[in-house]
Scaffold this motif. Structure first.
Motif, PDB file in Angstrom:
ATOM      1  N   ALA A 150      -2.606   1.701   1.189  1.00 37.38           N
ATOM      2  CA  ALA A 150      -2.737   0.256   0.955  1.00 37.38           C
ATOM      3  C   ALA A 150      -1.373  -0.293   0.550  1.00 37.38           C
ATOM      4  N   GLY A 204       1.871   2.380  -3.262  1.00 33.98           N
ATOM      5  CA  GLY A 204       1.770   1.763  -1.941  1.00 33.98           C
ATOM      6  C   GLY A 204       3.098   1.365  -1.330  1.00 33.98           C
ATOM      7  N   ILE A 226      -7.251   3.980  -2.067  1.00 32.86           N
ATOM      8  CA  ILE A 226      -6.130   3.049  -1.867  1.00 32.86           C
ATOM      9  C   ILE A 226      -5.010   3.704  -1.048  1.00 32.86           C
ATOM     10  N   GLN A 247      -1.391  -5.245  -2.647  1.00 33.71           N
ATOM     11  CA  GLN A 247      -2.832  -5.030  -2.789  1.00 33.71           C
ATOM     12  C   GLN A 247      -3.118  -4.064  -3.930  1.00 33.71           C
ATOM     13  N   VAL A 248      -2.289  -3.012  -4.013  1.00 35.25           N
ATOM     14  CA  VAL A 248      -2.433  -2.022  -5.078  1.00 35.25           C
ATOM     15  C   VAL A 248      -2.182  -2.690  -6.437  1.00 35.25           C
TER      16      VAL A 248
END
Ligand code: ATP
Ligand code: MG
Length: 257
Positions: free
Chosen positions: A70, A51, A67, A74-75
């Motif tokens: 993302a 990400g 994902i 967050q990942v």
């Protein structure tokens, strides 16, 4: 279902395809190596998966969830944690503190709790501290816990980075050339650590130039060259693969070839 699925992932920088239509899966519990000559697109692939930047096109699925694009935090919260090609430690903190920082993702807290330090927070701090010591033991750095990180020899700094990444309790750990610059003995120690990480149930993707290390510990290998996946298979299949041999021995191709 695969833990990670990369589908037709493309990353373009201006006119350069750093990654071009790359697809592969990583099964839960597997140790996959990504190899390829300098500039082949390996770190870019990690940057996209973790990400750091969104791909130009294609998709990334982790644990059944999309994902793609993302943001990194967050990942990482989802359990996908990486290390970097160049050492990135907090130089002026101790070895143990560097690992404690890695557990940030799995702890809770805020201004209120920092001021009033409720019971659960003191307990959490104790757990973080004990967890860090345990990880330092795991990588063989327990005797350097209180040393300032930049006083560690280079090879041990790399082990510290691995310990810090583990503190985030990853389900999938991405290691970008962890053995770069290590001597034979240090490389062996690292190989042992990576093998034990995998045996402990963590899935690992390893970018590595050291072929003897890759051949020894990887179960499967993905080979990149000029941004494209040119081969995928077991270490024995890869060693005998004509395109892989050409990519490593040829060296005269151009990006357009
Ligand atoms: N942020 C960026 N902006 C522009 N070009 C980039 C960027 N990151 C990588 N590249 C280019 O993409 C190509 C692939 O680079 P990448 O770092 O992914 O290769 P690598 O396989 O990790 O190489 P090495 O083995 O040297 O680490 C290179 O030509 C590189 O110059
Ligand atoms: Mg790289």
């Amino acid at each position: 279902m695969a833990l990670l699925s990369v589908r037709e992932e493309t990353m373009r920088f201006g006119g350069l395809f750093a990654n071009q239509s790359i697809s592969f899966d990583v099964e839960e519990g597997e140790l996959l190596a990504v190899i390829g000559p300098n500039g082949a697109g390996k770190t870019t692939l990690f940057n996209v998966i973790s990400g750091f930047f969104p791909p130009t096109s294609g998709s990334i699925q982790f644990d059944g969830k999309d994902i793609t694009g993302a943001p990194s935090h967050q990942v990482a919260s989802a359990g996908l944690v990486r290390t970097y090609q160049l050492v990135q430690l907090f130089k002026h903190l101790t070895v143990a503190e560097n690992v404690e920082i890695g557990s940030h993702r799995v702890t809770r807290g805020g201004v209120f709790s920092a001021l009033f330090r409720p019971e659960w927070m003191r307990k959490q701090e104790k757990n973080v501290c004990e967890g860090a010591r345990e990880l330092l033991r795991f990588v063989g750095l327990e005797h350097q816990a209180d040393l300032q990180a930049d006083k560690l020899p280079y090879g041990r700094q790399r082990l510290l980075e691995v310990a810090r990444a583990l503190a985030a309790k990853p389900r999938l750990l991405l290691l970008d050339e962890p053995a770069a610059g290590l001597n034979t003995q240090e490389t062996e120690a690292l190989a042992d650590v990576i093998t034990r990480i995998q045996r402990g149930g963590t899935t690992v993707i390893l970018i590595e130039h050291d072929m003897s290390l890759v051949m020894k510990i990887a179960q499967r290998i993905v080979v990149l060259d000029f941004g494209k996946k040119i081969a995928e298979g077991t270490p024995d299949e890869i060693k005998a693969h004509p395109d892989v041999i050409a990519a490593y021995l040829g060296g005269t191709e151009t990006v357009d070839a």
